[in-house]
Motif scaffolding. Structure first.
Motif, PDB file in Angstrom:
ATOM      1  N   UNK A 130      32.076 -53.194  30.582  1.00 32.44           N
ATOM      2  CA  UNK A 130      31.654 -51.998  31.303  1.00 32.44           C
ATOM      3  C   UNK A 130      30.141 -52.012  31.359  1.00 32.44           C
ATOM      4  N   UNK A 131      29.601 -51.805  32.526  1.00 38.76           N
ATOM      5  CA  UNK A 131      28.165 -51.934  32.701  1.00 38.76           C
ATOM      6  C   UNK A 131      27.389 -50.761  32.108  1.00 38.76           C
ATOM      7  N   UNK A 132      28.006 -49.576  32.073  1.00 40.92           N
ATOM      8  CA  UNK A 132      27.264 -48.369  31.695  1.00 40.92           C
ATOM      9  C   UNK A 132      26.723 -48.414  30.259  1.00 40.92           C
ATOM     10  N   UNK A 133      27.576 -48.701  29.255  1.00 42.51           N
ATOM     11  CA  UNK A 133      27.005 -48.781  27.899  1.00 42.51           C
ATOM     12  C   UNK A 133      25.996 -49.922  27.759  1.00 42.51           C
ATOM     13  N   UNK A 134      26.238 -50.992  28.523  1.00 40.71           N
ATOM     14  CA  UNK A 134      25.321 -52.127  28.483  1.00 40.71           C
ATOM     15  C   UNK A 134      23.920 -51.682  28.906  1.00 40.71           C
ATOM     16  N   UNK A 135      23.883 -50.925  29.982  1.00 39.21           N
ATOM     17  CA  UNK A 135      22.592 -50.440  30.476  1.00 39.21           C
ATOM     18  C   UNK A 135      22.001 -49.430  29.490  1.00 39.21           C
ATOM     19  N   UNK A 136      22.858 -48.585  28.932  1.00 40.69           N
ATOM     20  CA  UNK A 136      22.380 -47.587  27.971  1.00 40.69           C
ATOM     21  C   UNK A 136      21.690 -48.258  26.793  1.00 40.69           C
ATOM     22  N   UNK A 137      22.372 -49.220  26.155  1.00 37.73           N
ATOM     23  CA  UNK A 137      21.792 -49.834  24.958  1.00 37.73           C
ATOM     24  C   UNK A 137      20.567 -50.691  25.304  1.00 37.73           C
ATOM     25  N   UNK A 138      20.615 -51.376  26.442  1.00 37.83           N
ATOM     26  CA  UNK A 138      19.438 -52.162  26.845  1.00 37.83           C
ATOM     27  C   UNK A 138      18.238 -51.247  27.038  1.00 37.83           C
ATOM     28  N   UNK A 139      18.475 -50.060  27.595  1.00 36.26           N
ATOM     29  CA  UNK A 139      17.362 -49.131  27.800  1.00 36.26           C
ATOM     30  C   UNK A 139      16.808 -48.647  26.466  1.00 36.26           C
ATOM     31  N   UNK A 140      17.718 -48.368  25.522  1.00 36.05           N
ATOM     32  CA  UNK A 140      17.245 -47.922  24.200  1.00 36.05           C
ATOM     33  C   UNK A 140      16.383 -49.011  23.565  1.00 36.05           C
ATOM     34  N   UNK A 141      16.844 -50.273  23.667  1.00 36.27           N
ATOM     35  CA  UNK A 141      16.081 -51.389  23.085  1.00 36.27           C
ATOM     36  C   UNK A 141      14.706 -51.483  23.758  1.00 36.27           C
ATOM     37  N   UNK A 142      14.703 -51.465  25.092  1.00 29.98           N
ATOM     38  CA  UNK A 142      13.435 -51.583  25.812  1.00 29.98           C
ATOM     39  C   UNK A 142      12.493 -50.453  25.423  1.00 29.98           C
ATOM     40  N   UNK A 143      13.047 -49.260  25.295  1.00 27.72           N
ATOM     41  CA  UNK A 143      12.240 -48.087  24.930  1.00 27.72           C
ATOM     42  C   UNK A 143      11.581 -48.288  23.561  1.00 27.72           C
ATOM     43  N   UNK A 144      12.348 -48.757  22.597  1.00 29.80           N
ATOM     44  CA  UNK A 144      11.781 -48.917  21.255  1.00 29.80           C
ATOM     45  C   UNK A 144      10.809 -50.095  21.178  1.00 29.80           C
ATOM     46  N   UNK A 145      11.043 -51.148  21.959  1.00 28.39           N
ATOM     47  CA  UNK A 145      10.079 -52.248  21.983  1.00 28.39           C
ATOM     48  C   UNK A 145       8.764 -51.759  22.586  1.00 28.39           C
ATOM     49  N   UNK A 146       8.889 -50.930  23.606  1.00 31.14           N
ATOM     50  CA  UNK A 146       7.689 -50.349  24.211  1.00 31.14           C
ATOM     51  C   UNK A 146       6.940 -49.486  23.183  1.00 31.14           C
ATOM     52  N   UNK A 147       7.691 -48.649  22.452  1.00 33.97           N
ATOM     53  CA  UNK A 147       7.052 -47.811  21.416  1.00 33.97           C
ATOM     54  C   UNK A 147       6.375 -48.672  20.355  1.00 33.97           C
ATOM     55  N   UNK A 148       7.027 -49.784  19.970  1.00 34.46           N
ATOM     56  CA  UNK A 148       6.432 -50.671  18.968  1.00 34.46           C
ATOM     57  C   UNK A 148       5.104 -51.214  19.483  1.00 34.46           C
ATOM     58  N   UNK A 149       5.124 -51.641  20.743  1.00 28.92           N
ATOM     59  CA  UNK A 149       3.905 -52.157  21.359  1.00 28.92           C
ATOM     60  C   UNK A 149       2.797 -51.107  21.308  1.00 28.92           C
ATOM     61  N   UNK A 150       3.127 -49.897  21.700  1.00 27.79           N
ATOM     62  CA  UNK A 150       2.139 -48.812  21.690  1.00 27.79           C
ATOM     63  C   UNK A 150       1.659 -48.554  20.263  1.00 27.79           C
ATOM     64  N   UNK A 151       2.584 -48.567  19.325  1.00 27.27           N
ATOM     65  CA  UNK A 151       2.239 -48.254  17.936  1.00 27.27           C
ATOM     66  C   UNK A 151       1.286 -49.301  17.358  1.00 27.27           C
ATOM     67  N   UNK A 152       1.546 -50.591  17.671  1.00 25.67           N
ATOM     68  CA  UNK A 152       0.657 -51.651  17.168  1.00 25.67           C
ATOM     69  C   UNK A 152      -0.734 -51.477  17.774  1.00 25.67           C
ATOM     70  N   UNK A 153      -0.776 -51.217  19.075  1.00 27.14           N
ATOM     71  CA  UNK A 153      -2.069 -51.015  19.726  1.00 27.14           C
ATOM     72  C   UNK A 153      -2.786 -49.802  19.142  1.00 27.14           C
ATOM     73  N   UNK A 154      -2.044 -48.729  18.952  1.00 21.04           N
ATOM     74  CA  UNK A 154      -2.660 -47.479  18.497  1.00 21.04           C
ATOM     75  C   UNK A 154      -3.174 -47.589  17.072  1.00 21.04           C
ATOM     76  N   UNK A 155      -2.448 -48.331  16.225  1.00 22.56           N
ATOM     77  CA  UNK A 155      -2.859 -48.429  14.828  1.00 22.56           C
ATOM     78  C   UNK A 155      -4.210 -49.123  14.681  1.00 22.56           C
ATOM     79  N   UNK A 156      -4.575 -49.919  15.667  1.00 25.05           N
ATOM     80  CA  UNK A 156      -5.870 -50.592  15.585  1.00 25.05           C
ATOM     81  C   UNK A 156      -7.011 -49.589  15.686  1.00 25.05           C
TER      82      UNK A 156
END
Lengths: 238, 269
Positions: free
Chosen positions: B241-267
């Motif tokens: 089913x494509x829907x949960x696939x898209x849901x979880x991929x979005x959650x992953x992308x969102x948290x990777x983005x937050x990690x990126x921001x967090x690493x940049x911000x901590x500097x």
């Protein structure tokens, strides 16, 4: 040519000013001693120059590249040894150097030769297959320097490379650094003046975030044996 | 990308020398084998009942129908257990990702080599997914045992397509937990703090559906939709089913983005 150009570099931690409008240049090929009492802003300056942390104000260029605008190009020119050698205790020295070489973008085919070269230069060939956690402090420091040498960067920034070493190791590390003269520009921070006297051609003294001296060794020692100590104490007394 | 791969490789090499990894592998093996045996016993009982019933399977209540074959009766049950174990195990696997780099001061090394922040995030994350795949592959032994020793009324003992799809879903779930853990690990130097907060976030998110009935629309539908529990039920049905696939991929992308921001911000601190 200037290897490092710093203009009005300022770093504030909330309302505490760590470094205050520093301006200086360091020429290519020289070994420069970066001195100052504890807390004067040495490490802060080095962390900014290596691109680890941004400055509040001001500019810094390494080999002509602005460290804030072209960080990747500037970082390619820098080998950095932080205060604590950044080792992974779970890796062997060889595995560690391989990892750092890959991070620095050393081409795959040259990685082996490059590890060979830096480990010979720093005298750690016999330790290559030991875990970094099993090394003595002197060897850990050497691995830290070997790591900085990977990729043959034009500029080496060494933050207290002799800290915590015994007199013999200290001498060996200093000799190693001295051998870089001409090939690399070296900025060396320490608060041990005799070391600076032994290997540096220029001295930069920083006190409370400001440059208080930036001169050649001869000018600062004024020809006297204790000249550097006297100048240092005088400049950093208030 | 080469740098990200180098980082991922280092991460895995370091990981497999830590006791934590082996504790988690052992825990996974122990708990899942316990539930494997339990569901085998249930399976056997139901089969027994079906054999003695005069009309066979047709007479049994719908709940029992799942036990007609090993795939639905044993493996899918086991998957829902593995899913919960992963929820508990992931914080222990993700806690050291960035927290340890900060504590060991190796973070300075990563940030002063000519490596982009995105490569650091991707490298760390790939390593993390590798660790989850290792943990989950411990449980591959159960379907393998079933397919060797089991039998079925028709064809092979297991429907491997369903089993593999289930594993894909488990990996996706594990990868989601690790993305959350990576971000939280970027915020602290303490591994314990990272583990506890990661667990708190994942389990709250998992169960957020429970508070949905208490609130008004449209918040109710949103909460019910966002709950991991809802999405996992769709994911674990064994159908693509494509829907949960898209849901979880979005959650992953969102948290990777937050990690990126967090690493940049901590500097900037």
């Amino acid at each position: 040519m200037a290897m490092i150009e710093v203009e009005k570099l300022t770093k504030k931690y909330r309302d505490r000013v760590a470094i205050d409008a520093l301006s200086f240049t360091i020429d290519e090929g020289s070994i420069v001693g970066f001195l100052g009492p504890n807390g004067a802003g040495k490490s802060t300056t080095m962390k900014i120059l290596t691109g680890f942390m941004p400055a509040t104000e001001g500019k810094a260029r390494v080999a002509g590249f602005d460290i804030f605008e072209k960080p990747l190009e500037a970082k390619r020119k820098i080998g950095y040894l932080p205060e604590t050698p950044p080792l992974y205790p779970e890796l062997t020295v060889r595995g560690y150097l391989k990892f750092v070489a890959e991070l620095k973008g050393v081409p795959g085919k040259q990685v082996r030769a490059e590890i060979e070269r830096v480990s010979t230069a720093t005298g750690i060939t016999s330790e290559l297959d030991r875990l970094t956690s099993a090394l003595s402090k002197g060897y850990r420091q050497r691995v830290g320097i070997a790591q900085a040498l990977l990729g043959d960067p034009a500029l080496l920034i060494l933050d207290e490379p002799t800290e915590g070493l015994d007199p013999r190791q200290r001498k060996e590390v200093l000799e190693l650094i001295k051998s870089f003269a001409g090939r690399h520009t070296v900025v060396l921070s320490t608060h041990i003046l005799s070391e600076v006297k032994a290997i540096c051609q220029r001295v930069l003294i920083i006190h409370r975030g400001k440059i208080v001296a930036n001169d050649s060794m001869e000018a600062l020692t004024k020809g006297k044996e204790t000249g550097l100590e006297d100048t240092f104490i005088q400049l950093t007394s208030e | 990308m080469r740098k990200a791969l180098a980082l991922a490789k280092k991460e895995l090499a370091v990981y497999l020398t830590t006791p934590w990894a082996w504790v988690v592998f052992t825990g996974m093996a122990f708990i899942s084998s316990f539930f494997f045996i339990a569901s085998l016993l249930t399976f056997k009982q139901v089969q027994e009942v079906a054999r003695q019933a005069p009309n066979g399977w047709a007479q049994l209540p719908p709940d029992y129908q799942a036990f007609r074959n090993l795939t639905d009766g044993v493996v899918l049950n086991l998957f829902s257990v593995i899913l919960v174990i992963t929820l508990f195990a992931a914080p222990f696997l993700s806690m050291r990702l960035l927290a340890e780099e900060r504590r060991q001061k190796t973070f300075e090394l990563l940030m002063t080599t000519p490596t982009r922040t995105i490569d650091i995030v991707l490298g760390k994350y790939l390593g993390a997914v590798g660790i989850v795949v290792c943990t989950l592959s411990v449980t591959l032994v159960f379907p393998v045992i079933l397919s060797i020793l089991g039998s079925s009324e028709s064809g092979t003992a297991l429907e491997w397509s369903t089993v593999l799809l289930g594993y894909f879903a488990l990996v996706l779930w594990g990868a989601t937990c690790m993305a959350i853990g990576l971000f939280i690990s970027s915020l602290t130097e303490s591994q314990m703090v990272a583990a506890v907060i990661t667990f708190a976030v994942s389990i709250t998110w998992m169960l957020i559906r429970a508070v949905a009935p208490g609130v008004d629309e449209p918040a109710r539908s949103v909460l019910a939709y966002l709950s991991f529990d809802t999405q996992l039920q769709n994911l674990m049905k064994g159908v693509l089913d494509l829907k949960p696939l898209i849901f979880f991929s979005s959650v992953i992308a969102f948290f990777l983005f937050l990690t990126h921001r967090s690493i940049e911000a901590r500097r900037w601190v």
